[in-house]
Design a protein around this motif. Structure first.
Motif, mmCIF file in Angstrom:
data_model
loop_
_atom_site.group_PDB
_atom_site.id
_atom_site.type_symbol
_atom_site.label_atom_id
_atom_site.label_comp_id
_atom_site.label_asym_id
_atom_site.label_seq_id
_atom_site.Cartn_x
_atom_site.Cartn_y
_atom_site.Cartn_z
ATOM 1 N N ARG A 140 0.756 -1.217 0.166
ATOM 2 C CA ARG A 140 0.104 0.003 -0.076
ATOM 3 C C ARG A 140 0.761 1.312 -0.039
ATOM 4 O O ARG A 140 0.441 2.208 -0.586
ATOM 5 C CB ARG A 140 -0.892 0.068 1.216
ATOM 6 N N VAL A 141 2.005 1.264 0.868
ATOM 7 C CA VAL A 141 2.827 2.420 0.903
ATOM 8 C C VAL A 141 3.407 2.520 -0.586
ATOM 9 O O VAL A 141 3.622 3.801 -1.086
ATOM 10 C CB VAL A 141 3.634 2.487 2.028
ATOM 11 N N ALA A 142 4.143 1.387 -0.968
ATOM 12 C CA ALA A 142 4.682 1.668 -2.433
ATOM 13 C C ALA A 142 3.809 2.028 -3.491
ATOM 14 O O ALA A 142 4.179 2.695 -4.481
ATOM 15 C CB ALA A 142 5.344 0.037 -2.599
ATOM 16 N N SER A 143 2.539 1.543 -3.279
ATOM 17 C CA SER A 143 1.579 1.980 -4.094
ATOM 18 C C SER A 143 1.231 3.511 -4.414
ATOM 19 O O SER A 143 0.971 4.041 -5.419
ATOM 20 C CB SER A 143 0.256 1.087 -3.989
ATOM 21 N N ALA A 144 1.103 4.070 -3.142
ATOM 22 C CA ALA A 144 1.097 5.470 -3.162
ATOM 23 C C ALA A 144 2.138 6.132 -3.665
ATOM 24 O O ALA A 144 2.091 7.264 -4.455
ATOM 25 C CB ALA A 144 0.952 6.021 -1.693
ATOM 26 N N PHE A 145 3.552 5.742 -3.455
ATOM 27 C CA PHE A 145 4.724 6.502 -4.022
ATOM 28 C C PHE A 145 4.735 5.983 -5.466
ATOM 29 O O PHE A 145 4.953 6.813 -6.389
ATOM 30 C CB PHE A 145 6.079 5.752 -3.299
ATOM 31 N N ARG A 146 4.431 4.851 -6.049
ATOM 32 C CA ARG A 146 4.247 4.681 -7.550
ATOM 33 C C ARG A 146 3.124 5.451 -8.234
ATOM 34 O O ARG A 146 3.592 5.963 -9.235
ATOM 35 C CB ARG A 146 4.094 3.010 -7.641
ATOM 36 N N PHE A 147 2.323 5.527 -7.799
ATOM 37 C CA PHE A 147 1.092 6.695 -8.200
ATOM 38 C C PHE A 147 1.747 7.955 -8.299
ATOM 39 O O PHE A 147 1.467 8.426 -9.097
ATOM 40 C CB PHE A 147 -0.086 6.481 -7.445
ATOM 41 N N ALA A 148 2.395 8.502 -7.158
ATOM 42 C CA ALA A 148 2.721 9.919 -7.105
ATOM 43 C C ALA A 148 3.818 9.901 -8.243
ATOM 44 O O ALA A 148 3.985 10.927 -8.971
ATOM 45 C CB ALA A 148 3.541 10.238 -5.997
ATOM 46 N N THR A 149 4.708 9.099 -8.558
ATOM 47 C CA THR A 149 5.632 8.798 -9.533
ATOM 48 C C THR A 149 5.175 8.919 -10.806
ATOM 49 O O THR A 149 5.384 9.566 -11.805
ATOM 50 C CB THR A 149 6.623 7.809 -9.622
ATOM 51 N N GLU A 150 3.917 8.093 -11.038
ATOM 52 C CA GLU A 150 3.249 8.012 -12.305
ATOM 53 C C GLU A 150 2.814 9.510 -12.714
ATOM 54 O O GLU A 150 2.564 9.780 -13.871
ATOM 55 C CB GLU A 150 2.104 7.004 -12.194
ATOM 56 N N LEU A 151 2.107 10.093 -11.504
ATOM 57 C CA LEU A 151 1.571 11.396 -12.010
ATOM 58 C C LEU A 151 2.456 12.470 -12.445
ATOM 59 O O LEU A 151 2.481 13.173 -13.397
ATOM 60 C CB LEU A 151 0.900 11.932 -10.630
ATOM 61 N N VAL A 152 3.756 12.340 -11.935
ATOM 62 C CA VAL A 152 4.708 13.330 -12.257
ATOM 63 C C VAL A 152 5.129 12.879 -13.757
ATOM 64 O O VAL A 152 5.427 13.833 -14.322
ATOM 65 C CB VAL A 152 5.959 13.118 -11.412
ATOM 66 N N ALA A 153 4.948 11.582 -14.089
ATOM 67 C CA ALA A 153 5.574 11.252 -15.526
ATOM 68 C C ALA A 153 4.390 11.624 -16.232
ATOM 69 O O ALA A 153 4.818 12.229 -17.514
ATOM 70 C CB ALA A 153 5.800 9.611 -15.453
#
Length: 133
Positions: free
Chosen positions: A10-23
């Motif tokens: 769940r924590v990794a997913s939040a960071f992954r999503f934030a990185t996707e948004l930046v991309a």
């Protein structure tokens, strides 16, 4: 050999999503000065590929099933796009923050990536030598 359960990410997913948004924001921003169609295409690729291709057991809804290493490659694509585009399009402070976000994302993703690789091996997508079948 039974398949191992998917790690709680769940924590990794939040960071992954934030990185996707930046991309999704930085990549077309960086490309728009060169080519608007290329900027639009970048968003279609960055959003479309992970939506279309996923590993069974990793997502609830799988449109096209792919082995774990493909899912890992799609995440790496997002992370690299976010970092490179941030350095091209944004101020150095923002680019440094995106780079830190990317490193944290990759570190947090490692358990999931190990699971995706081992899950691919269990389900026959790769042989014992790690080569895709």
């Amino acid at each position: 050999m039974p398949s191992t359960p998917r790690p709680d990410d769940r924590v990794a997913s939040a960071f992954r999503f934030a990185t996707e948004l930046v991309a999704w924001v930085a990549t077309p921003w960086a490309l728009a000065a060169h080519s608007v169609p290329l900027a639009v295409l970048s968003v279609v690729v960055l959003i479309g590929l992970p939506t279309l291709f996923s590993t069974p057991g990793d997502k609830r809804n799988v449109i096209v099933a792919v082995p774990g290493p493909v899912t890992i490659a799609l995440v790496v694509l997002q992370v690299v796009a976010a970092v490179v585009a941030a350095w091209v399009a944004w101020h150095v402070v923002a680019a440094v923050l995106v780079s830190v976000l990317a490193v944290v994302t990759v570190v947090l993703e490692l358990p999931r990536w190990r699971w995706l690789v081992s899950n691919a091996r269990v389900h026959g997508a790769v042989d014992e030598g790690g080569r895709e079948r």
